[in-house]
Write a protein that holds these residues in place. Sequence first.
Motif, PDB file in Angstrom:
ATOM      1  N   ASP A 118     -77.799  37.290 -41.179  1.00 42.31           N
ATOM      2  CA  ASP A 118     -78.026  36.661 -40.701  1.00 42.31           C
ATOM      3  C   ASP A 118     -78.140  37.746 -39.178  1.00 42.31           C
ATOM      4  O   ASP A 118     -78.899  37.422 -38.597  1.00 42.31           O
ATOM      5  CB  ASP A 118     -77.780  35.221 -39.908  1.00 42.31           C
ATOM      6  N   LEU A 119     -77.227  39.014 -39.111  1.00 44.00           N
ATOM      7  CA  LEU A 119     -77.324  39.548 -38.538  1.00 44.00           C
ATOM      8  C   LEU A 119     -77.830  41.113 -37.850  1.00 44.00           C
ATOM      9  O   LEU A 119     -78.431  41.298 -37.009  1.00 44.00           O
ATOM     10  CB  LEU A 119     -75.623  39.585 -38.133  1.00 44.00           C
ATOM     11  N   VAL A 153     -70.764  35.860 -36.899  1.00 47.24           N
ATOM     12  CA  VAL A 153     -72.376  34.746 -35.973  1.00 47.24           C
ATOM     13  C   VAL A 153     -72.506  35.355 -34.836  1.00 47.24           C
ATOM     14  O   VAL A 153     -73.520  35.115 -34.478  1.00 47.24           O
ATOM     15  CB  VAL A 153     -71.876  33.582 -36.074  1.00 47.24           C
ATOM     16  N   SER A 154     -72.541  36.731 -34.727  1.00 47.52           N
ATOM     17  CA  SER A 154     -72.556  36.992 -33.460  1.00 47.52           C
ATOM     18  C   SER A 154     -72.585  38.305 -33.584  1.00 47.52           C
ATOM     19  O   SER A 154     -71.783  39.584 -34.436  1.00 47.52           O
ATOM     20  CB  SER A 154     -71.548  36.727 -32.623  1.00 47.52           C
ATOM     21  N   ILE A 200     -80.904  41.414 -35.773  1.00 45.56           N
ATOM     22  CA  ILE A 200     -80.785  41.117 -34.417  1.00 45.56           C
ATOM     23  C   ILE A 200     -79.535  43.190 -34.202  1.00 45.56           C
ATOM     24  O   ILE A 200     -79.673  44.076 -33.809  1.00 45.56           O
ATOM     25  CB  ILE A 200     -79.339  40.470 -34.147  1.00 45.56           C
ATOM     26  N   LEU A 216     -74.495  38.064 -28.491  1.00 43.39           N
ATOM     27  CA  LEU A 216     -75.653  37.996 -28.842  1.00 43.39           C
ATOM     28  C   LEU A 216     -75.537  37.516 -29.960  1.00 43.39           C
ATOM     29  O   LEU A 216     -74.863  37.530 -30.639  1.00 43.39           O
ATOM     30  CB  LEU A 216     -76.658  39.402 -28.847  1.00 43.39           C
ATOM     31  N   LYS A 217     -76.330  36.395 -30.173  1.00 43.26           N
ATOM     32  CA  LYS A 217     -76.517  35.265 -31.458  1.00 43.26           C
ATOM     33  C   LYS A 217     -77.941  35.153 -31.985  1.00 43.26           C
ATOM     34  O   LYS A 217     -77.518  35.291 -33.029  1.00 43.26           O
ATOM     35  CB  LYS A 217     -76.021  34.184 -31.009  1.00 43.26           C
ATOM     36  N   THR A 218     -78.928  35.722 -30.944  1.00 39.52           N
ATOM     37  CA  THR A 218     -80.366  35.347 -31.674  1.00 39.52           C
ATOM     38  C   THR A 218     -81.023  36.640 -31.247  1.00 39.52           C
ATOM     39  O   THR A 218     -80.625  37.737 -30.360  1.00 39.52           O
ATOM     40  CB  THR A 218     -80.964  34.326 -30.741  1.00 39.52           C
ATOM     41  N   LEU A 219     -82.485  37.035 -32.014  1.00 39.14           N
ATOM     42  CA  LEU A 219     -83.221  37.925 -31.617  1.00 39.14           C
ATOM     43  C   LEU A 219     -83.736  38.025 -30.615  1.00 39.14           C
ATOM     44  O   LEU A 219     -83.513  39.092 -29.847  1.00 39.14           O
ATOM     45  CB  LEU A 219     -84.020  37.968 -32.700  1.00 39.14           C
ATOM     46  N   ASP A 220     -84.101  37.448 -29.632  1.00 34.40           N
ATOM     47  CA  ASP A 220     -84.344  36.965 -28.512  1.00 34.40           C
ATOM     48  C   ASP A 220     -83.470  37.310 -27.274  1.00 34.40           C
ATOM     49  O   ASP A 220     -83.706  37.850 -26.172  1.00 34.40           O
ATOM     50  CB  ASP A 220     -84.745  35.253 -28.274  1.00 34.40           C
ATOM     51  N   GLU A 221     -82.129  36.921 -28.000  1.00 36.08           N
ATOM     52  CA  GLU A 221     -80.929  37.828 -26.399  1.00 36.08           C
ATOM     53  C   GLU A 221     -81.420  39.331 -26.313  1.00 36.08           C
ATOM     54  O   GLU A 221     -80.893  39.580 -25.863  1.00 36.08           O
ATOM     55  CB  GLU A 221     -80.219  36.968 -27.106  1.00 36.08           C
TER      56      GLU A 221
END
Length: 133
Positions: free
Chosen positions: A33-34, A79-80, A37, A108-113
């Motif tokens: 999941d990471l 998760v980050s 990112i 950072l936790k999301t690609l948007d960030e």
Amino acid sequence: MPKTLKPLSTKKAPEATDSHADIEDWIRTLMPDLQPIVKRLDELICETIPRLQYAVKWKKAYYGLPDQGWIIEMVAYDVSVNVVFFGGADFDPPPLLGTVGRSRYVKLKTLDEVQEPSLRKWIKHAGRVRGWK
């Protein structure tokens, strides 16, 4: 009792290399999941700062410049992803997290960030300040 972290001055800095291969290998070991990112962060750092040197030590990725030392550290948790700017206290404005020494960081936790303009600005600024040697 909280864990006490050693100051950077007591740790031996990672060995620098011009090869990006260790970073690529490190990314493949991260939580699936990471990985998007971290891949985008890596691309952004490499696109923004020329002549980088690289290292992986303590399960962390390091980006540096020959004259300035290590300027960015990337750490992936469950998760980050934390992006540590070793000279972040000198930024205007500095990243909000971190209060010890000159290091500041973002979580950072999301690609948007990763697409936030402030992140690109901090990465660019990291290439112009003294890091950790």
